[in-house]
Design an enzyme around this catalytic site. Structure first.
Site, mmCIF file in Angstrom:
data_model
loop_
_atom_site.group_PDB
_atom_site.id
_atom_site.type_symbol
_atom_site.label_atom_id
_atom_site.label_comp_id
_atom_site.label_asym_id
_atom_site.label_seq_id
_atom_site.Cartn_x
_atom_site.Cartn_y
_atom_site.Cartn_z
ATOM 1 N N HIS A 46 0.816 -1.219 0.000
ATOM 2 C CA HIS A 46 0.000 0.000 0.000
ATOM 3 C C HIS A 46 0.849 1.268 0.000
ATOM 4 C CE1 HIS A 46 -3.438 -2.638 1.762
ATOM 5 N NE2 HIS A 46 -3.325 -2.748 0.465
ATOM 6 N N CYS A 60 3.769 15.366 -12.840
ATOM 7 C CA CYS A 60 4.923 14.861 -13.600
ATOM 8 C C CYS A 60 5.531 13.587 -13.007
ATOM 9 C CB CYS A 60 6.001 15.944 -13.720
ATOM 10 S SG CYS A 60 6.875 16.289 -12.159
ATOM 11 N N CYS A 88 5.228 20.443 -6.275
ATOM 12 C CA CYS A 88 6.415 19.901 -6.927
ATOM 13 C C CYS A 88 7.423 21.005 -7.254
ATOM 14 C CB CYS A 88 5.989 19.171 -8.202
ATOM 15 S SG CYS A 88 7.340 18.519 -9.187
ATOM 16 N N THR A 108 -3.107 -9.291 10.751
ATOM 17 C CA THR A 108 -3.967 -8.881 9.632
ATOM 18 C C THR A 108 -4.992 -9.959 9.311
ATOM 19 O OG1 THR A 108 -4.015 -8.239 7.291
ATOM 20 C CG2 THR A 108 -2.292 -9.779 7.928
#
Length: 247
Positions: free
Chosen positions: A120, A131, A149, A190
């Site tokens: 994940h 970009c 960015c 989990t």
């Protein structure tokens, strides 16, 4: 704790040629990181909408405010617990080949694990939505949201999988390859109800792996594929496994 089951699990690990660990939110609870689901889960207190990619793209500022509050204001101070540390020591001593994790907290790497496949993604990295440039999270000043960015001024997004986004292809490919190679497969903290993560332990079982499961309560794995079920908190059980392996 069932001593016979614990010894049986350690015996399997000692004899194994290729052991792989598969971890989820339960392994990080002892580090102070709440799980997403369950009684004290994050989604009981907060709507998951801010982690939907469509919402992020439409309202990045709103999304980032919540992301900062929930992840960046708390995860940076989180430290690995004994369960992460035992896995790292197991790798160092050749009892473990790799870790496949659904967690984004980077605690396996912080504990010293070298071969970690993050299904994940990770909160530690940011990626430009325009970009695709990548940055370490330390690049961004999160006092000014949303971060942008340096190259194209596009909005930066945490490099973790949002709802309705695909799993990173490399992590997915390597996770299934590791599951196919494993002769012992550790499920830790989990119940992996979401695909494709749910298929990874099943793939290991189909290829002949013995499944050791560590969870606080039974899961669908327990009834369907688990060979040794160790019931309890990940930190406590992994501590006992570490002792028996003389780590």
């Amino acid at each position: 704790m069932d001593t016979a089951k614990l010894e049986s699990a350690v015996k399997l690990i000692r004899k194994a040629k290729y052991t792989v660990a598969f971890t989820g939110a339960g392994i990080s609870v002892a580090s102070g990181i709440p799980p997403f689901r369950g009684k004290n889960g994050l989604w009981n207190k907060t709507s998951p909408i801010f982690l939907e990619i469509e919402f992020f793209n439409k309202k990045p500022l709103q999304s980032w405010k919540k992301i900062k509050e929930i992840f960046y204001d708390s995860l940076g101070d989180a430290e690995p617990n004994i369960a992460h540390e035992v896995l790292a020591k197991m790798e160092k001593r050749s009892f473990l080949e790799s870790v496949i994790t659904q967690n984004i907290d980077h605690l396996h790497q912080k504990a010293g694990s070298k071969y970690v496949y993050e299904l994940h993604g990770t909160y530690k990295q940011l990626v430009c939505t325009e970009c695709s440039s990548e940055y370490d999270m330390s690049f961004a000043d999160l006092n000014y949201l949303p971060p942008t960015c340096y190259i194209c001024k596009g909005i930066l997004k945490p490099d973790m999988v949002f709802f309705n986004e695909p799993i990173p292809p490399f992590a997915k490919k390597r996770s299934f390859e590791e599951a196919e190679k494993a002769d012992v497969f550790l499920i830790i903290g989990t119940n992996a109800e979401v695909l494709p993560a749910a298929d990874i332990p099943v793939t290991a079982k189909k290829h002949g792996a013995k499944i050791i499961e560590i969870n606080i309560k039974e899961t669908h794995f327990t009834r369907e594929i688990t060979d040794v079920f160790l019931q309890g908190e990940a930190a406590e059980i992994m501590k006992q496994i570490g002792k028996l392996l003389y780590l």
